[in-house]
Design an enzyme around this catalytic site. Structure first.
Site, short mmCIF file in Angstrom:
data_model
loop_
_atom_site.label_atom_id
_atom_site.label_comp_id
_atom_site.label_asym_id
_atom_site.label_seq_id
_atom_site.Cartn_x
_atom_site.Cartn_y
_atom_site.Cartn_z
N HIS A 149 0.83 -1.21 0.00
CA HIS A 149 0.00 0.00 0.00
C HIS A 149 0.87 1.26 0.00
CE1 HIS A 149 -3.70 2.29 1.17
NE2 HIS A 149 -2.80 3.11 1.70
N GLU A 150 1.79 1.33 0.95
CA GLU A 150 2.62 2.54 1.04
C GLU A 150 3.51 2.69 -0.19
OE1 GLU A 150 1.82 4.74 3.14
OE2 GLU A 150 0.55 3.41 4.35
N HIS A 170 1.71 4.49 -2.84
CA HIS A 170 1.78 5.94 -2.63
C HIS A 170 3.14 6.48 -3.09
CE1 HIS A 170 -1.92 6.79 -0.47
NE2 HIS A 170 -1.68 5.90 0.46
N GLU A 201 -4.74 7.74 -3.00
CA GLU A 201 -5.25 6.49 -2.46
C GLU A 201 -5.57 5.49 -3.57
OE1 GLU A 201 -4.83 6.58 0.70
OE2 GLU A 201 -5.71 4.66 1.24
ZN ZN Z 1 -3.07 5.23 1.91
#
Ligand code: ZN
Length: 511
Positions: free
Chosen positions: A275-276, A279, A305
């Site tokens: 997830h990170e 980003h 996101e």
């Molecule tokens: Zn996030």
């Protein structure tokens, strides 16, 4: 016609101001990163003052009368933020982005800004204690005050339609409550029955094996293998540990991520890391020409996101991903996973179960948690709901949307820190991320072809490159709506997300 010389001069001066603001913001990011990862506890006091000083400097630079005069000289006004039509498109996008920050900052009276900062710093402690003691009433007065400050902020900033618009705009520029409301209404109608159906379909599945000891060193080694495959560039970033995982840009070529290891539940770290990294790839992929500029940031939290969720869920939780990576994961954990067939593993990491806590929610029910918060926030802002009535409204909403009723406020209205941080209007960006992500993914399938096959072969770099070229590169030079239209050819359409879920869980059923 050429742009007026005065506009070009003004734009150049504005670039200098913007550059200083950007450098100050990155310095702030470094101090924050340090605070969350390695700072000794006793450092907190002075750190708070350092951060306050830097934020003050940014505010002063931004709201300086000179900034306003220069924006005007470049033809950028509140009604026509893009400025002189003869300027190059990129400069006009720069003016629009800077004007937006300037406009929001100058409208907020200094008193309101300091009241906010003070209230937030006490509220966070009060909230943490209230959550610990399951005592909403001790937090209610702070929440009431923060709500009043938000209402005051909305009217200072101004709005055409709904006070919520002014708050939402801070996190999702140019988005409106009306638009989110209509998209969420569609989404909700599809998700509620879908979540029920999938949970029923999976009732007999066994995922108990996820809860055993997975030594942290192996988790870390596997996480780094995945990061390498995704193309996370360790010469421009690093991976550390923090309580709440996050991504931060300390510079255009210094984009750091953190994760958290749970030795009894490896999912936390691996999906958190992916997830990170999603980003981070966004920040790392922005056009280097926008370095040290307001255009060198993600265009909205929703689009940000979309990148993290696309990687975490649409790729990281896909059947194809684990066809490639499961053998590697198994080689790190032969004892724990040796007897677990791939199909059982994939089903387990895609378990759908209505639950009380948002951050633990699965891909299907997650957005319902957000829809609830969006409904409640709007009602609070308009005064249709009081802070006193909030816990009950929360519990009723959970029952209505997810079919589960919190047994305590700790597992209900007190679970998230956002309101204690004064952030109203933030939550919708999480669900918007799911929707943007699915819509972008479909465009990528059209553009790149056979995304699934590439994932199954572990060729993640082609995906990173496609996302980089189409979504990351423009930074903030395009608004979320412009980006969506250019990349996908249409407006925000929640059908892509629900279709994706339908398809995925159909395939999982057949596995
Ligand atoms: Zn996030």
């Amino acid at each position: 016609m050429a742009p007026q010389k005065s506009s070009t001069d003004a734009v150049n001066r504005l670039h200098e101001i913007d550059r200083e603001i950007n450098l100050l913001n990155h310095t702030t990011a470094l101090l924050n990163w340090d605070q969350e990862t390695v700072m000794p506890r006793q450092g907190a006091d002075e750190r708070a003052r350092q951060l306050e000083l830097l934020e003050g400097l940014v505010h002063d630079r931004l709201t300086d009368a000179r900034t306003g005069e220069l924006l005007e000289a470049a033809g950028s006004t509140e009604e026509q933020p893009l400025g002189d039509p003869e300027l190059p498109a990129e400069e006009r996008a720069f003016l629009r982005a800077l004007r937006r920050h300037y406009g929001r900052a100058v409208k907020l009276p200094k008193r309101l800004v300091t009241d906010f900062a003070r209230e937030i710093s006490t509220s966070q402690h009060v909230w943490a204690e209230a959550r610990e003691n399951n005592d909403f009433s001790s937090f209610a007065p702070n929440l009431k005050r923060l709500l009043e400050l938000n209402i005051e902020k909305a009217s200072a900033i101004g709005y055409a339609d709904h006070p919520y618009d002014a708050l939402l705009d801070e996190f999702e520029p140019w988005m409106t409550a009306r638009k989110v409301g209509s998209v969420f209404a569609d989404l909700r109608e599809k998700l509620v029955p879908l979540a029920e159906r999938i949970a029923e379909q999976q009732r007999e599945d066994n995922d108990a094996f996820l809860r055993q000891s997975f030594p942290v060193e192996q988790q870390e080694r596997f996480g780094k293998q995945v990061l390498e495959a995704m193309g996370y560039d360790f010469s421009r970033g690093r991976l550390d540990v923090s309580t709440h995982p996050f991504t931060t840009a300390v510079g255009g070529d210094d984009v750091r991520i953190t994760t958290r290891y749970n030795p009894d539940y490896f999912q936390t770290s691996i999906f958190g890391t992916i997830h990170e990294a999603g980003h981070a790839l966004y920040e790392m992929g922005i056009d280097p020409r926008f370095k040290e500029s307001v255009l060198g940031e993600g265009t909205s939290l929703g689009v940000h996101e979309s990148q993290s969720r696309l990687w975490e869920n649409m790729i990281g939780r896909s059947i194809s991903f684990w066809r490639h990576f499961y053998p590697q994961l198994r080689s790190h954990f032969p004892e724990q996973l040796g007897e677990v067939p791939p199909s059982q593993f994939i089903k387990a990491v895609n378990r759908v179960r209505p639950s009380l806590i948002r951050i633990d929610a699965d891909e299907v029910t997650y957005s319902l948690h957000i829809i609830l918060r969006f409904e409640l926030e709007q009602a609070l802002v308009t005064g249709d709901l009081s802070v006193r009535e909030l816990p009950e409204a929360w519990n009723d909403g959970m029952e209505r949307l997810l079919g589960v009723r919190p047994d305590s406020d700790q597992n209900g209205v007190l679970q998230d820190i956002h309101w204690a941080m004064g952030a109203i209007g933030y939550f919708p960006t999480y669900a918007l991320g799911n929707l943007y992500g699915a819509q972008f993914y479909r465009a990528m399938e059209r553009g790149l072809g056979d995304v699934d096959g590439r994932v199954a072969r572990g060729e993640l770099s082609a995906i990173r490159e496609w996302l980089g070229e189409h979504i990351h590169r423009p930074g903030s030079s395009k608004t979320a709506a412009e980006l969506l239209r250019e990349v996908t050819g249409e407006e925000l359409n929640p059908a892509y997300f629900t279709e994706y879920l339908e398809e995925k869980f159909r395939l999982l059923k057949e596995l």
